[in-house]
Scaffold this active site. Structure first.
Site, PDB file in Angstrom:
ATOM      1  N   CYS A 166      47.628  45.473  37.423  1.00  0.00           N
ATOM      2  CA  CYS A 166      49.029  45.272  37.564  1.00  0.00           C
ATOM      3  C   CYS A 166      49.717  46.631  37.787  1.00  0.00           C
ATOM      4  CB  CYS A 166      49.816  44.928  36.107  1.00  0.00           C
ATOM      5  SG  CYS A 166      51.481  44.292  36.498  1.00  0.00           S
ATOM      6  N   GLU A 221      42.586  41.194  32.042  1.00  0.00           N
ATOM      7  CA  GLU A 221      42.331  41.195  30.567  1.00  0.00           C
ATOM      8  C   GLU A 221      42.572  40.137  29.660  1.00  0.00           C
ATOM      9  OE1 GLU A 221      44.690  42.985  32.252  1.00  0.00           O
ATOM     10  OE2 GLU A 221      46.133  43.655  30.884  1.00  0.00           O
ATOM     11  N   HIS A 230      47.025  40.273  35.303  1.00  0.00           N
ATOM     12  CA  HIS A 230      46.087  40.860  34.232  1.00  0.00           C
ATOM     13  C   HIS A 230      44.864  40.125  33.755  1.00  0.00           C
ATOM     14  CE1 HIS A 230      49.450  43.672  32.817  1.00  0.00           C
ATOM     15  NE2 HIS A 230      50.366  42.796  33.419  1.00  0.00           N
TER      16      HIS A 230
END
Ligand code: GLN
Length: 542
Positions: free
Chosen positions: A381, A509, A507
């Site tokens: 990001c 993650e 993102h």
């Protein structure tokens, strides 16, 4: 339908979320379908407008809900898919109640905490069990018993339990048993007092999960059982884990917590087969290799601020049989000390998401260092926007290139506000949020890692790559390896020829699990490991 309520006592940060998620893992592995939800007693509608210093990471779901980081644990530990209905705050409850009041739903009545607020809370527990078609709903109540703002939630679950009846509800209280050094003893008084607080409200816990730094002996367990009115086998020890949070389900299984839960709820199910978790732990405890990754951020002193990022990096390690040491680096330190001094010797550099100007120049220095010194780089990001600004300034020679988030008057706004954001004034829940499709470029490193051309990833941003600069970047060797399907929005960038230089506007993650490491993190750690040993990765495009 069965219900488990998880409350917390004595202090915050005891790992209630981890305990709830771990119980979820165990029950799922016994063949039960579960749902997990979190109730947060604060008045914000969601944590999206809070600083990470206040609240830790904001965890984003597929549907774009900005939620509490405990929902991240729920998704990583179990296979449940979460939506905005899995996180309820007092703010949301009051908003609903007040909307109803204005609509006239309570016409003629005085609107009160009991029953109107508590009914609304109970409705959310019921709704979740109805929409998700599960066997067990686990509801975690945020905060600590004794907090004024938590009272309506505790009252609501007490009433709820009365309604669904004995044998259908378990109250699990996570508490703290401190070790007092001077006395050389574990102390049970805070636990007694916190249970007394619960009983005052009318809740008697069935299970006490005792967080402690030292194991509980038999006498202490008996004492806690007697003084807290909890059966002996309901006193569960949860010491600090030695290596990894993924040990918690195994620890609770050893304490037979899931057996007890199933017995209390009259669930006849086989024991949990946790062999795959044991494999994960084995890899975490004794990895064949080790790598050191620097995470360059601005909330580094706070473990929770980049929770999902740290976890995903560890998952990438599991996939490569690599133990990962994470160095948490304050971006401003790089501004003061220089990149080489702070970053020299690291195997890989990661710049995670972020907002606001502080530390930005330090992050740009980190991206430059990674590019020039051939150190693997992963940007997430803001980390992608940083990589873009750095390339613009130092490769394309665009002096003053910046994001309009940090410099509105930049002569080269290579990162600019998304079109859809131009007329957005309200701050809460208005970013580009949630899962969006992304088309990957044939022959790119990203497509190789994903093994696919169409992917879906979660977002949380207002700014994007400015397309006016696309050609210029491409001519200079920059690769746009992922865009929105209409080609308009840059989602992934990479620098060909570098050992690993890849950054995403999304993102990744948020979608990584210990048993299903995310391809970008897996690829990043693989690249770090191979680069350290001067080996190219076979088949990986450069
Ligand atoms: N501040 C940047 C934006 O709004 C990056 C956001 C992030 O990293 N989540 O676009």
């Amino acid at each position: 339908m069965k219900y488990i309520f998880v409350t917390g006592g004595v202090v915050s940060s005891l790992g209630k979320g981890l305990t709830a998620a771990s119980l979820g893992t165990l029950l799922e592995n016994r063949g039960l379908k579960i749902a997990l939800q979190k109730f947060d007693p604060y008045l914000n509608l969601d944590p999206g407008t809070m600083s990470p210093f206040q609240h830790g990471e904001v965890y984003v779901l597929d549907d774009g809900a900005e939620t509490d980081l405990d929902l991240g644990h729920y998704e990583r530990f179990t296979s449940t898919k979460l939506t905005r209905f899995n996180n309820l705050t007092s703010g949301q409850v009051y908003q609903t109640v007040l909307d109803k009041e204005r609509r006239g739903d309570y016409l003629g009545k005085t609107v009160q905490v009991i029953p109107h607020v508590t009914d609304e809370i109970q409705k959310r527990i019921r709704e979740l069990s109805q929409v998700s078609n599960v066997d067990v709903v686990i509801t975690e109540i945020g905060g600590t018993t004794g907090d004024i703002e938590g009272l309506p939630f505790l009252e609501a679950i007490r009433e709820f339990a009365l309604d669904v009846g004995i044998g259908n509800v378990v109250f699990l209280h996570v508490t703290y048993v401190p070790f007092i050094k001077a006395a050389g003893e574990l102390k049970t008084k805070p636990t007694q007092q916190s249970v007394a607080k619960l009983r005052e409200i009318g809740i008697t816990p069935h299970i006490l999960v005792c967080r402690c730094e030292q194991p509980l002996n038999k006498e202490l367990r008996q004492k806690i059982s007697l003084f807290c009115n909890v059966p002996y086998e309901g006193v569960i020890e949860e010491t600090d884990v030695e290596h990894s949070i993924y040990e918690v389900p195994l620890m609770l299984q050893r304490e037979r917590m899931d057996d007890l839960v199933c017995r209390l709820l009259h669930l006849q199910v086989p024991p949990a087969d946790m062999s795959h978790w044991q494999d994960i732990i084995r890899k975490l405890i004794a990895p064949a290799h080790r790598v050191r990754i620097g995470v360059v951020g601005k909330y580094v002193e706070l473990n929770d601020a980049y929770k999902s990022v740290y976890e995903a990096v560890i998952h990438g390690g599991i996939a490569n049989d690599c133990g990962v040491t994470i160095e948490k680096i304050e971006a401003e330190e790089i501004e003061k000390e220089g990149a080489e001094k702070i970053l020299g010797g690291l195997g890989g550099i990661l710049v995670p998401g972020g907002f606001g100007e502080r530390g930005i120049e330090g992050k740009i220095l980190a991206a430059r260092y990674a590019r020039e010194a051939n150190v693997p780089y992963l940007g997430l990001c803001l980390g992608m926007q940083i990589a873009t600004i750095e390339y613009a300034r130092n490769v394309l020679g665009l002096t003053g290139a910046h994001s309009t988030e940090f410099d509105e008057a930049s002569p080269h706004p290579v990162i600019a506000l998304l079109d859809e954001q131009r007329n957005v004034a309200r701050k809460g829940g208005t970013m580009r949020l949630g899962s969006q499709p992304c088309q990957l470029t044939v022959g790119s490193r990203a497509a190789h890692l994903y093994g696919a051309f169409l992917i879906h990833e979660r977002h949380r941003h207002r700014y994007e790559f400015n397309n006016a600069y696309r050609q210029q970047f491409e001519d200079a060797g920059f690769r746009f390896s992922g865009t929105s399907p209409d080609g308009n929005l840059v989602e992934l960038i990479e620098i060909p020829g570098h050992p690993f230089y890849l950054a995403s506007q999304f993102h990744p993650e948020f979608q990584s699990k210990p048993n299903r490491p995310h391809p970008l993190f897996k690829g990043f750690i693989a690249a770090v490991h191979h680069h350290l040993h001067h080996k190219p990765i076979s088949g990986m495009p450069r």
